[in-house]
Design an enzyme around this catalytic site. Structure first.
Site, PDB file in Angstrom:
ATOM      1  N   GLU A  40       0.827  -1.213   0.000  1.00 21.00           N
ATOM      2  CA  GLU A  40       0.000   0.000   0.000  1.00 21.00           C
ATOM      3  C   GLU A  40       0.861   1.262   0.000  1.00 21.00           C
ATOM      4  O   GLU A  40       0.495   2.268  -0.609  1.00 21.00           O
ATOM      5  CB  GLU A  40      -0.948   0.001   1.198  1.00 21.00           C
ATOM      6  CG  GLU A  40      -2.037  -1.055   1.132  1.00 21.00           C
ATOM      7  CD  GLU A  40      -2.935  -0.903  -0.088  1.00 21.00           C
ATOM      8  OE1 GLU A  40      -3.108   0.231  -0.563  1.00 21.00           O
ATOM      9  OE2 GLU A  40      -3.454  -1.923  -0.564  1.00 21.00           O
ATOM     10  N   TYR A 130      -5.271   6.348   5.624  1.00 16.12           N
ATOM     11  CA  TYR A 130      -5.539   5.373   4.578  1.00 16.12           C
ATOM     12  C   TYR A 130      -4.749   4.083   4.807  1.00 16.12           C
ATOM     13  O   TYR A 130      -5.307   2.979   4.799  1.00 16.12           O
ATOM     14  CB  TYR A 130      -5.197   5.931   3.195  1.00 16.12           C
ATOM     15  CG  TYR A 130      -5.145   4.839   2.147  1.00 16.12           C
ATOM     16  CD1 TYR A 130      -6.321   4.302   1.630  1.00 16.12           C
ATOM     17  CD2 TYR A 130      -3.930   4.296   1.732  1.00 16.12           C
ATOM     18  CE1 TYR A 130      -6.295   3.261   0.712  1.00 16.12           C
ATOM     19  CE2 TYR A 130      -3.888   3.262   0.814  1.00 16.12           C
ATOM     20  CZ  TYR A 130      -5.074   2.753   0.302  1.00 16.12           C
ATOM     21  OH  TYR A 130      -5.040   1.714  -0.586  1.00 16.12           O
ATOM     22  N   ASP A 148      -8.904   6.559  -0.547  1.00 19.11           N
ATOM     23  CA  ASP A 148      -7.832   6.979  -1.436  1.00 19.11           C
ATOM     24  C   ASP A 148      -8.445   7.648  -2.664  1.00 19.11           C
ATOM     25  O   ASP A 148      -9.662   7.873  -2.708  1.00 19.11           O
ATOM     26  CB  ASP A 148      -6.941   5.789  -1.826  1.00 19.11           C
ATOM     27  CG  ASP A 148      -7.635   4.816  -2.778  1.00 19.11           C
ATOM     28  OD1 ASP A 148      -8.881   4.895  -2.937  1.00 19.11           O
ATOM     29  OD2 ASP A 148      -6.933   3.977  -3.376  1.00 19.11           O
TER      30      ASP A 148
END
Length: 367
Positions: A40, A130, A148
């Site tokens: 990520e 996030y 996001d």
């Protein structure tokens, strides 16, 4: 988003989920928090196609957080080279070291793993709302929301939101509330990832495939034939920057590298550079004397230009090749280092320095 829409979303995702090196074949399985964190973080500001090979290479060299914590910053940058935004790599290393250095007697610390609460995760370098949500959702199957760019685009179209989360605190809260609705389910992990996939492959910025979208019947923008209006355009502040990059080569064929004191690369080794006018005068710039003794200069040659982008900065740089008539001096501090010319490509971890070096290395094979 109603339960029927979420069900259609899950069914679509199960049929269409791309095979990715960080995604298990069984979408319902718990994942390694470390792998989720790395993937990520790499995916921030970077396309999936680019991240694939970087992730595979990274995990072979740093298979767990303990191995990563033992690495040097230079090596981490080397494995990050090409992904840009090097602060991400620096924060990854800081977090790895922080986690492995903790001495509390909990099972989590004993096993040297990332924490499993949002508060603890967001307290670590480089882990924001996030990334924390992604780790908790995908690795632990907690009912944690993520937000996001893909989800912002989807929510903006679903609910015809003519504002962005960056506009105000209330605007951000509105988007996060929609994200929490999606995550308020035992299948939050699947909803979150399915929406990311939907935004990446179908609900694109341009030419979205609305006809095949599992959420088309719930999407206001689509139903009102206004998809192109959402999300509203974001205002970008572009800053032009012109500079000069120095390739200083000693008589024994070593290249000067500097650490710190540079506008864009304050915490990593790079070629010396500074802001300069587009029509700089010929010869040795005065700023160069910060790095070298003018009396040791044998020649100065402009060997070309290159363009580069860092965040909002659109850069154009002249490359000056400066040859010295003396061997590389012994370093007087940790802020300078002389690297053998043949090793320079491997030493510099940022594409900015490599672009400048290419002007020299492609110009001639002779020292």
């Amino acid at each position: 988003m109603d339960s029927n829409s979420l069900k259609r979303l899950r069914e679509w995702f199960k049929k269409n989920a791309a095979e990715l090196p960080w995604r298990p074949a069984d979408l319902d399985t718990l994942r390694d928090p470390y792998a989720v964190w790395i993937s990520e973080t790499m995916l921030q500001q970077t396309q999936v196609a680019t991240v694939r090979e970087y992730f595979i290479r990274w995990m072979k060299r740093f298979p767990d957080i303990e191995t990563l914590a033992k690495a040097s910053e230079e090596e981490v940058f080397k494995y990050w080279q090409g992904l840009g935004y090097y602060s991400r790599a620096r924060n990854i290393l800081k977090t790895a070291k922080a986690v492995t250095l903790e001495e509390r007697s909990s099972d989590r610390v004993h096993k040297k793993t990332l924490p499993s609460t949002r508060k603890e995760l967001e307290a670590l370098p480089g882990i924001g709302a996030y990334t924390a949500g992604a780790i908790l959702s995908l690795a632990h199957h907690q009912r944690e929301a993520i937000l996001d760019g893909n989800l912002v685009r989807i929510f903006s179209r679903l609910y015809a939101l003519d504002f962005l989360p960056t506009d105000s605190r209330d605007s951000a809260d509105a988007y996060w509330n929609y994200a929490r609705e999606v995550a308020d389910s035992p299948k939050a992990y699947m909803h979150n990832e399915a929406l990311m996939e939907l935004g990446r492959t179908m609900c694109k910025v341009k030419n979205p495939d609305c006809a095949s979208c599992p959420l088309q019947n719930a999407c206001r923008a689509h139903l009102e034939n206004r998809t192109a209006e959402f999300p509203p355009a974001k205002k970008h502040l572009q800053k032009d920057w012109h500079g000069t990059v120095l390739i200083v080569e000693s008589a024994d064929h070593k290249i000067l590298a500097v650490h710190g004191g540079q506008k864009f690369f304050k915490n990593q080794f790079t070629l010396p550079h500074f802001e300069s006018p587009r029509n700089a005068t010929a010869g040795l710039p005065a700023q160069a004397e910060r790095y070298i003794d003018a009396d040791k200069v044998q020649s100065v040659e402009n060997i070309g230009k290159f363009r580069h982008s860092i965040t909002v900065h659109k850069m154009e740089c002249d490359v000056l090749y400066i040859r010295l008539n003396k061997k590389a001096p012994a370093p007087t501090s940790s802020e300078t280092k002389w690297v053998r010319r043949e090793s320079a490509r491997d030493f510099f971890a940022n594409s900015f320095s490599l672009k400048a070096l290419e002007r020299l290395l492609h110009r001639t094979d002779k020292p």
